[in-house]
Enzyme design. Structure first.
Site, mmCIF file in Angstrom:
data_model
loop_
_atom_site.group_PDB
_atom_site.id
_atom_site.type_symbol
_atom_site.label_atom_id
_atom_site.label_comp_id
_atom_site.label_asym_id
_atom_site.label_seq_id
_atom_site.Cartn_x
_atom_site.Cartn_y
_atom_site.Cartn_z
ATOM 1 N N GLY A 91 0.782 -1.221 0.000
ATOM 2 C CA GLY A 91 0.000 0.000 0.000
ATOM 3 C C GLY A 91 0.810 1.264 0.000
ATOM 4 O O GLY A 91 0.383 2.260 -0.530
ATOM 5 N N ILE A 129 -3.344 9.230 1.234
ATOM 6 C CA ILE A 129 -4.703 8.837 0.884
ATOM 7 C C ILE A 129 -4.663 7.838 -0.264
ATOM 8 O O ILE A 129 -4.265 8.169 -1.384
ATOM 9 C CB ILE A 129 -5.539 10.084 0.494
ATOM 10 C CG1 ILE A 129 -5.432 11.147 1.586
ATOM 11 C CG2 ILE A 129 -6.982 9.680 0.239
ATOM 12 C CD1 ILE A 129 -5.805 10.684 2.978
ATOM 13 N N GLU A 130 -5.083 6.615 0.026
ATOM 14 C CA GLU A 130 -4.953 5.542 -0.953
ATOM 15 C C GLU A 130 -6.280 4.935 -1.374
ATOM 16 O O GLU A 130 -6.324 4.126 -2.303
ATOM 17 C CB GLU A 130 -4.019 4.472 -0.396
ATOM 18 C CG GLU A 130 -2.652 5.040 -0.046
ATOM 19 C CD GLU A 130 -1.624 3.977 0.261
ATOM 20 O OE1 GLU A 130 -1.758 2.858 -0.252
ATOM 21 O OE2 GLU A 130 -0.694 4.266 1.024
ATOM 22 N N HIS A 131 -7.356 5.282 -0.696
ATOM 23 C CA HIS A 131 -8.682 4.806 -1.097
ATOM 24 C C HIS A 131 -9.734 5.675 -0.404
ATOM 25 O O HIS A 131 -9.398 6.641 0.266
ATOM 26 C CB HIS A 131 -8.871 3.324 -0.735
ATOM 27 C CG HIS A 131 -8.720 3.026 0.716
ATOM 28 N ND1 HIS A 131 -7.610 2.412 1.243
ATOM 29 C CD2 HIS A 131 -9.526 3.283 1.791
ATOM 30 C CE1 HIS A 131 -7.750 2.288 2.550
ATOM 31 N NE2 HIS A 131 -8.900 2.816 2.908
#
Length: 303
Positions: free
Chosen positions: A12, A155-157
């Protein structure tokens, strides 16, 4: 970024910081080709040691505490796996006494977060200000009276809306508090970042730690140097007022792809990125993996 559960992969990846007007000293250092600045993420395993130990190493100019994994809709959760909160506050003050910035990362690869509206963004900014920055909260401050230096957006999702609003609200606190609130971000290297592209266009981010890993299209590797160079130049040219950092994993197992051996980084990669006037340094995921490999010790002279 994700949790570190060695020997599993740290999936991630987080990173990247936000836009600032560079001081003349930073600009001069960058123009000269080296800054010596290394940012590292800390907070996802007790095996990485204390925050104080990380700062005592004299390897890092910024340490990012990871992560506030839940926010939005009035819900909040701080996850510093394996680290007692009561010990972190004094360590924050120690790091700051050595002129090391200490930021709070929000988001991450495994969190439960989103912003539903502009009002929600304001509520999150108020929470962060009151609980971690210079505000006065009636709620318990996990780090006591220690005041962090700012916030890193990883912020990844969960959607891309209203992070521009959150950045504006956080930056507004620089005008009301006793010290500057740093706002940074950790976008993925494909440009523009699908989560933070709109927020980064505000020009409010002081630093951007671009993740050149877990993204084979723009990561550095043999045969991909031209694509990497194009991606790096796109980021630095699109953020002329920001200090842009090269984000890398500190060990082969720290990411799914994108690891660059230290010798290759020093000989081939840093000479490319140091040409940019707003080159800021190197970001590493993470302190745990850096301890395993000694990556930062090998590269610091060339950063």
């Amino acid at each position: 970024m994700g949790k570190i559960m060695a020997p599993r992969l740290a999936l991630g990846a987080a990173a990247a910081c936000c836009l600032v007007l560079l001081s003349s000293s930073v600009g001069t250092a960058a123009a000269a080709g080296r800054t010596g600045r290394i940012t590292v993420y800390w907070g996802q395993t007790a095996s990485e040691g204390s925050l104080r130990k990380a700062c005592e190493s004299n390897l890092y100019s910024t340490v990012i505490l990871s992560f506030l994994t839940r926010f939005g809709g009035g819900r909040y959760k701080l996850d510093l796996t394996g680290h007692p909160w009561g010990a972190v506050g004094p360590d924050v003050k120690y790091c700051q006494s050595k002129n090391i910035l200490v930021l709070l990362a929000i988001g991450g690869g495994f969190g439960d977060y989103s912003l539903a509206s502009k009002a929600d963004a304001k509520a999150v900014a108020d929470h962060i200000w009151d609980v971690y920055l210079g505000g006065r909260s009636k709620r318990t401050r996990p780090f006591g009276d220690a005041v962090l230096d700012g916030v890193d957006f990883d912020i990844e999702h969960g959607g891309s809306k209203h992070y521009d609003d959150l950045a504006r609200y956080l930056k507004d606190y620089s005008n009301t508090g006793k010290k500057k609130v740093w706002v940074t971000a950790a976008p993925q290297c494909p440009f523009p970042d699908r989560m933070l592209g709109q927020a980064l266009r505000t020009g409010l981010f002081d630093r951007v730690h671009v993740q050149f890993y877990n993204n084979p299209a723009c990561s550095y590797r043999a045969g991909n140097e031209a694509a990497f160079t194009r991606a790096w130049r796109t980021w630095t040219r699109s953020l002329p007022r920001s200090s842009v950092y090269l984000g890398l994993p500190a060990a082969p197992r720290a990411a799914g792809s994108g690891y660059v051996p230290p010798a290759t980084l020093v000989a081939k990669v840093l000479p490319i990125v140091r040409r940019s006037r707003n080159y800021g340094g190197v970001m590493l995921w993470s302190r745990y993996w850096d301890l395993q490999t000694g990556y930062s010790k090998v590269i610091k002279h060339a950063v």
